[in-house]
Each structure stands twice: as C-alpha cells, then as structure tokens.
Scaffold this motif. Structure first.
Motif, mmCIF file in Angstrom:
data_model
loop_
_atom_site.group_PDB
_atom_site.id
_atom_site.type_symbol
_atom_site.label_atom_id
_atom_site.label_comp_id
_atom_site.label_asym_id
_atom_site.label_seq_id
_atom_site.Cartn_x
_atom_site.Cartn_y
_atom_site.Cartn_z
ATOM 1 N N SER A 60 0.830 -1.202 0.000
ATOM 2 C CA SER A 60 0.000 0.000 0.000
ATOM 3 C C SER A 60 0.867 1.255 0.000
ATOM 4 O O SER A 60 0.554 2.236 -0.675
ATOM 5 N N PHE A 61 1.969 1.213 0.747
ATOM 6 C CA PHE A 61 2.909 2.340 0.758
ATOM 7 C C PHE A 61 3.472 2.589 -0.628
ATOM 8 O O PHE A 61 3.564 3.732 -1.088
ATOM 9 N N PHE A 62 3.849 1.514 -1.323
ATOM 10 C CA PHE A 62 4.368 1.649 -2.684
ATOM 11 C C PHE A 62 3.320 2.253 -3.605
ATOM 12 O O PHE A 62 3.618 3.130 -4.417
ATOM 13 N N GLY A 63 2.074 1.786 -3.483
ATOM 14 C CA GLY A 63 1.013 2.276 -4.352
ATOM 15 C C GLY A 63 0.712 3.748 -4.134
ATOM 16 O O GLY A 63 0.602 4.522 -5.087
ATOM 17 N N VAL A 64 0.586 4.150 -2.870
ATOM 18 C CA VAL A 64 0.243 5.545 -2.589
ATOM 19 C C VAL A 64 1.422 6.457 -2.904
ATOM 20 O O VAL A 64 1.228 7.620 -3.294
ATOM 21 N N LEU A 65 2.648 5.950 -2.793
ATOM 22 C CA LEU A 65 3.821 6.759 -3.145
ATOM 23 C C LEU A 65 3.856 7.031 -4.645
ATOM 24 O O LEU A 65 4.062 8.178 -5.076
ATOM 25 N N SER A 66 3.640 5.989 -5.450
ATOM 26 C CA SER A 66 3.600 6.180 -6.899
ATOM 27 C C SER A 66 2.463 7.117 -7.292
ATOM 28 O O SER A 66 2.624 7.988 -8.157
ATOM 29 N N HIS A 67 1.307 6.934 -6.653
ATOM 30 C CA HIS A 67 0.147 7.772 -6.931
ATOM 31 C C HIS A 67 0.433 9.235 -6.616
ATOM 32 O O HIS A 67 0.151 10.125 -7.420
ATOM 33 N N GLU A 68 1.007 9.494 -5.466
ATOM 34 C CA GLU A 68 1.201 10.879 -5.025
ATOM 35 C C GLU A 68 2.320 11.577 -5.796
ATOM 36 O O GLU A 68 2.239 12.779 -6.050
ATOM 37 N N ILE A 69 3.354 10.845 -6.168
ATOM 38 C CA ILE A 69 4.423 11.452 -6.980
ATOM 39 C C ILE A 69 3.870 11.895 -8.326
ATOM 40 O O ILE A 69 4.104 13.023 -8.785
ATOM 41 N N CYS A 70 3.116 11.005 -8.971
ATOM 42 C CA CYS A 70 2.519 11.360 -10.257
ATOM 43 C C CYS A 70 1.505 12.487 -10.091
ATOM 44 O O CYS A 70 1.436 13.398 -10.927
ATOM 45 N N LEU A 71 0.747 12.459 -9.002
ATOM 46 C CA LEU A 71 -0.251 13.503 -8.757
ATOM 47 C C LEU A 71 0.404 14.866 -8.568
ATOM 48 O O LEU A 71 -0.067 15.875 -9.098
ATOM 49 N N SER A 72 1.494 14.905 -7.816
ATOM 50 C CA SER A 72 2.182 16.180 -7.579
ATOM 51 C C SER A 72 2.744 16.756 -8.872
ATOM 52 O O SER A 72 2.728 17.978 -9.072
ATOM 53 N N VAL A 73 3.232 15.895 -9.756
ATOM 54 C CA VAL A 73 3.735 16.371 -11.041
ATOM 55 C C VAL A 73 2.579 16.859 -11.914
ATOM 56 O O VAL A 73 2.690 17.881 -12.604
ATOM 57 N N MET A 74 1.456 16.134 -11.878
ATOM 58 C CA MET A 74 0.290 16.533 -12.664
ATOM 59 C C MET A 74 -0.259 17.882 -12.207
ATOM 60 O O MET A 74 -0.721 18.681 -13.019
ATOM 61 N N ILE A 75 -0.214 18.141 -10.912
ATOM 62 C CA ILE A 75 -0.743 19.390 -10.372
ATOM 63 C C ILE A 75 -0.027 20.589 -10.987
ATOM 64 O O ILE A 75 -0.638 21.621 -11.278
ATOM 65 N N THR A 76 1.274 20.460 -11.198
ATOM 66 C CA THR A 76 2.041 21.594 -11.722
ATOM 67 C C THR A 76 1.748 21.888 -13.194
ATOM 68 O O THR A 76 2.156 22.931 -13.702
ATOM 69 N N SER A 77 1.037 20.961 -13.880
ATOM 70 C CA SER A 77 0.733 21.185 -15.300
ATOM 71 C C SER A 77 -0.751 21.445 -15.537
ATOM 72 O O SER A 77 -1.190 21.437 -16.686
ATOM 73 N N ILE A 78 -1.520 21.648 -14.474
ATOM 74 C CA ILE A 78 -2.951 21.915 -14.629
ATOM 75 C C ILE A 78 -3.148 23.267 -15.321
ATOM 76 O O ILE A 78 -2.518 24.267 -14.957
ATOM 77 N N LYS A 79 -4.055 23.289 -16.297
ATOM 78 C CA LYS A 79 -4.241 24.484 -17.112
ATOM 79 C C LYS A 79 -5.436 25.336 -16.693
ATOM 80 O O LYS A 79 -5.598 26.447 -17.197
ATOM 81 N N HIS A 80 -6.280 24.821 -15.810
ATOM 82 C CA HIS A 80 -7.484 25.568 -15.446
ATOM 83 C C HIS A 80 -7.851 25.262 -13.999
ATOM 84 O O HIS A 80 -7.711 24.117 -13.542
ATOM 85 N N PRO A 81 -8.342 26.250 -13.232
ATOM 86 C CA PRO A 81 -8.734 25.999 -11.839
ATOM 87 C C PRO A 81 -9.824 24.941 -11.688
ATOM 88 O O PRO A 81 -9.897 24.274 -10.644
ATOM 89 N N LEU A 82 -10.671 24.765 -12.701
ATOM 90 C CA LEU A 82 -11.720 23.755 -12.618
ATOM 91 C C LEU A 82 -11.128 22.349 -12.513
ATOM 92 O O LEU A 82 -11.638 21.498 -11.774
ATOM 93 N N VAL A 83 -10.039 22.111 -13.241
ATOM 94 C CA VAL A 83 -9.372 20.811 -13.181
ATOM 95 C C VAL A 83 -8.809 20.581 -11.779
ATOM 96 O O VAL A 83 -8.922 19.484 -11.211
#
Length: 209
Positions: A60-83
């Motif tokens: 579970s630690f491995f899964g949430v770590l992979s999820h959160e790393i990808c999520l943090s990178v995705m956050i920096t490329s969001i183009k609109h506040p709605l997303v």
C-alpha cells in the motif's frame, strides 16, 4: 507483477494528462483515482488470502507513493482551476469514504463468527480486507480491522503530506537554477507559471493537513 503493472500505468496516464486540454484533464482525474483503487483491490485479493494482512502495508505504501508522486507532477501542469477543483474534490471524497469506513468499524461491537469446516484446513491468520468497498459492505468489522484501517490511513496521509513538500522543493530548485533540460519547468516562461504551480501544491498540502 501488480505493482510493476500499475507503476507503468501512472506515467502513461500522466503523459496523456500533460498533453490534454482542460475538459480531458478534468475527465482523467477520476480515472487517476480509480487506478489506485484498482491497485489496492487487486493487491488485497492477491495477498491477503495467502499471506494475511501483514503484507499489505508495504505494498500500500508503494502504491500511494507512486500515486502521489505522479499527482504532484500533474498538479504543476494543470491548465485551469476547474481541473484542480476536480482533483481536490476527488481526493476529499476518497478520504471521506475511508474515514466513514473507519467510523463504521469503530462503532460496531459485533465480531463475525468463525466457522470451522472440517473439509478445509483452518488458517492461523485471520483475513482482514483492506478494500474500502468490502469494509463498507461489512457491518460486523472488528476492533482489529479498525486499527488496520487507521494504520493504512495514517500511512497514506504521511505520504500525501511529505511528497507535495518534496515536489515543491525540487521544482523550486530546478526553476531557480534555470535548468532547460527538465520538461516540467522548462516551459515556465514567467514567474506566474511558477507561482501557480506552487499555489496548487500548497492548497493540496493544506487539504491533506
């Protein structure tokens, strides 16, 4: 095998997310959280029936770590506040379901009876499902299950708190040093792009806290 498979899916989904428009990004957010649910459900089904629940925290630690790393990178490329609002809402709903499941297991004083079938060997380890969906359907969860859910939730929140801070630090260092070979910061042509990325990461961190 399950961990390897999902570790490949996350960057692929992130690559599609980076190139997509606002509407597609908003539609991909629930899919992103569905990936983690499927990962945890498949890990639960593959592990607990053989090894018991003790093996699940590490996976579970491995899964949430992979999820959160990808999520943090995705956050920096969001183009609109709605997303971003869709992302925060999905995260809050997921955590609310987990906490509701924990509340139900804490308020239940009924322990499910264990039947002894002579035709099958009795296992020494009691199977405790980590599947949130399974726990919400089971009204007779034990105190041990509540502690298990609490441990998984605390582990999740630890990762979901540390990774955004790490991402903000790494992005700041890359942006300040003027690195042009990094695709995440090389397209930030003004301080406004950097400020927006840090703002989104800060809001995500505040919600987790």
């Amino acid at each position: 095998g399950i961990a390897f498979f999902f570790n490949l899916l996350y960057p692929l989904l992130g690559g599609v997310f980076f190139q997509a428009g606002v509407f597609v990004q908003a539609c991909l957010i629930p899919v992103f959280f569905l990936f983690r649910f499927c990962f945890e459900w498949m890990a639960d089904a593959a592990i607990t029936s053989t090894f018991g629940s003790d093996k699940l925290p590490a996976l579970s630690f491995f899964g949430v770590l992979s999820h959160e790393i990808c999520l943090s990178v995705m956050i920096t490329s969001i183009k609109h506040p709605l997303v971003f609002a869709t992302l925060i809402l999905s995260d809050v709903v997921e955590n609310a379901i987990c906490l509701w499941s924990l509340s139900r297991s804490r308020s239940s004083n009924v322990v499910a009876p264990v039947t002894n079938d002579s035709s099958r060997p009795v296992k020494s380890l009691l199977r405790r499902s980590s599947s949130v969906y399974a726990l919400t359907k089971d009204a007779s969860t034990s105190e041990g299950t509540a502690l298990f859910i609490a441990a998984i939730l605390l582990q999740r929140e630890m990762v979901e708190t540390i990774v955004p801070m790490q991402a903000a630090l790494v992005m700041s260092v890359l942006y300040a040093s003027g690195v042009k070979s990094n695709s995440m910061v090389s397209h930030w042509t003004s301080g406004k792009d950097y400020s927006r990325a840090m703002l989104y990461l800060g809001i995500d961190l505040a919600v987790e806290l």
